[in-house]
Design an enzyme around this catalytic site. Structure first.
Site, mmCIF file in Angstrom:
data_model
loop_
_atom_site.group_PDB
_atom_site.id
_atom_site.type_symbol
_atom_site.label_atom_id
_atom_site.label_comp_id
_atom_site.label_asym_id
_atom_site.label_seq_id
_atom_site.Cartn_x
_atom_site.Cartn_y
_atom_site.Cartn_z
ATOM 1 C CG ASN A 53 -1.719 1.224 1.401
ATOM 2 O OD1 ASN A 53 -1.807 2.034 0.493
ATOM 3 N ND2 ASN A 53 -2.323 1.377 2.576
ATOM 4 C CD1 TRP A 54 3.453 0.895 -2.777
ATOM 5 C CD2 TRP A 54 3.588 2.014 -4.718
ATOM 6 N NE1 TRP A 54 4.149 0.115 -3.659
ATOM 7 C CE2 TRP A 54 4.244 0.765 -4.866
ATOM 8 C CE3 TRP A 54 3.541 2.875 -5.822
ATOM 9 C CZ2 TRP A 54 4.855 0.369 -6.062
ATOM 10 C CZ3 TRP A 54 4.147 2.491 -7.012
ATOM 11 C CH2 TRP A 54 4.805 1.257 -7.126
ATOM 12 C CE LYS A 55 -0.034 3.323 4.779
ATOM 13 N NZ LYS A 55 -0.108 3.521 6.216
ATOM 14 C CD GLU A 92 -3.621 -2.698 7.269
ATOM 15 O OE1 GLU A 92 -2.541 -2.967 6.753
ATOM 16 O OE2 GLU A 92 -4.224 -1.633 7.060
ATOM 17 N N GLY A 148 2.155 2.252 10.776
ATOM 18 C CA GLY A 148 3.051 3.394 10.620
ATOM 19 C C GLY A 148 3.712 3.823 11.911
ATOM 20 C CB SER A 166 5.093 -1.677 11.969
ATOM 21 O OG SER A 166 4.592 -0.366 12.179
ATOM 22 N N GLY A 176 2.743 -1.188 4.345
ATOM 23 C CA GLY A 176 2.752 0.245 4.065
ATOM 24 C C GLY A 176 4.173 0.720 3.835
ATOM 25 N N GLY A 177 4.773 1.261 4.878
ATOM 26 C CA GLY A 177 6.098 1.885 4.768
ATOM 27 C C GLY A 177 7.132 1.043 4.031
HETATM 28 C C1 PEP Z 1 -0.968 0.010 6.105
HETATM 29 O O1 PEP Z 1 -1.228 1.204 6.198
HETATM 30 O O2 PEP Z 1 -1.711 -0.731 5.447
HETATM 31 C C2 PEP Z 1 0.241 -0.469 6.783
HETATM 32 C C3 PEP Z 1 0.316 -1.711 7.128
HETATM 33 O O3 PEP Z 1 1.215 0.472 7.031
HETATM 34 P P1 PEP Z 1 2.654 0.217 7.728
HETATM 35 O O4 PEP Z 1 3.216 -1.050 7.140
HETATM 36 O O5 PEP Z 1 3.465 1.423 7.350
HETATM 37 O O6 PEP Z 1 2.408 0.103 9.189
#
Ligand code: PEP
Length: 247
Positions: free
Chosen positions: A6-8, A164, A170, A210, A231-232
């Site tokens: 998920n590149w947001k 999640e 994040g 994360s 995400g990140g």
């Molecule tokens: C997300 O927003 O779907 C996510 C899992 O973000 P991160 O990996 O950055 O916590």
């Protein structure tokens, strides 16, 4: 296993194309692991050109529930399929938190996505306050019931859930493998009540929050964790590919 990035709201068009090229190269042949990237809307068509013909599939991060019409600024399911999307992330906690998305709205979007053959990745998960108040399972139960109301699943590959925990997104704070497994087993039970043993066992339930190369293997080793929503770490092709290898 499914690993989705998920590149947001990150990457402009050139950066998205470059990241997609790097992901295709670094991921190589993922074997049985399904892989997807979910760039911003404006880069979907260009990223599709990059990933087309590779094992990497394309997903969007959101979608409107109506077919078409006067919904300024919105994007429809048909638009997403027309640029090559396989998946669409729905009900991400950031959309619930910042844009007021409710379970009822998510349910409408899930139905519309499935009408168009898009596979929804439905995000659910409790906040820290809810977990500390002992409400995590009740919250997740309500979210699952809301998102899946009126939805029959015959083919388990047409639906994905992503657990999640909001406190892990994040923040660098990951659920322990035991915490993740406990909630995933609970979610599996909810799916079993709705769809029966065989279908519930085959629906992918991803963990998100994360996940990174250093913790992916032990999270993904849990019996009811069928992949990750990243995400990140999905913004670095090498890290994302390392998670795919862990899967
Ligand atoms: C997300 O927003 O779907 C996510 C899992 O973000 P991160 O990996 O950055 O916590």
């Amino acid at each position: 296993m499914l690993i989705a990035g998920n590149w947001k709201m990150n990457t402009d068009l050139p950066a998205a194309v470059a990241l997609a090229e790097a992901v295709v190269k670094e991921v190589g042949d993922p074997g049985d692991v399904q892989v997807a990237v979910c760039p911003p809307f404006v880069s979907l068509a260009a990223v599709h050109e990059v990933v087309d013909g590779s094992p990497v599939r394309l997903g969007a991060q959101n979608m409107h529930f109506e077919e078409q019409g006067a919904y300024t600024g919105e994007v429809s399911a048909a638009m997403l399929t027309s640029v090559g999307c396989t998946y669409v992330i729905l009900g991400h906690s950031e959309r619930r938190q910042y844009f007021g998305e409710t379970d009822a709205l998510v349910n409408q979007k899930v139905k519309q996505a499935r009408r168009h053959g898009l596979v929804p990745i439905i995000c659910i998960g409790e906040t820290l306050d809810q977990r500390e108040a002992g409400e995590a399972e009740a919250v997740v139960r309500t979210q699952v019931a809301g998102a899946l109301e009126g939805i029959d699943v015959e083919d388990p590959s047409t639906l994905v859930l992503a657990y999640e925990p909001v406190w892990a997104i994040g923040t660098g704070r990951t659920a322990t493998p035991e915490q993740a497994q406990a909630m995933h087993a609970f979610i599996r039970g909810l799916l079993r009540e709705r769809y029966g043993e065989a279908t519930a066992a085959a629906i992918h339930v991803l963990y998100g929050g994360s996940m990174k190369p250093g913790n992916a293997a032990e999270l993904l080793a849990q019996a009811d964790v069928d992949g990750g929503l990243i995400g990140g770490a999905s913004l670095k092709a090498a890290d994302f590919a390392a998670i795919v290898r862990a899967a």
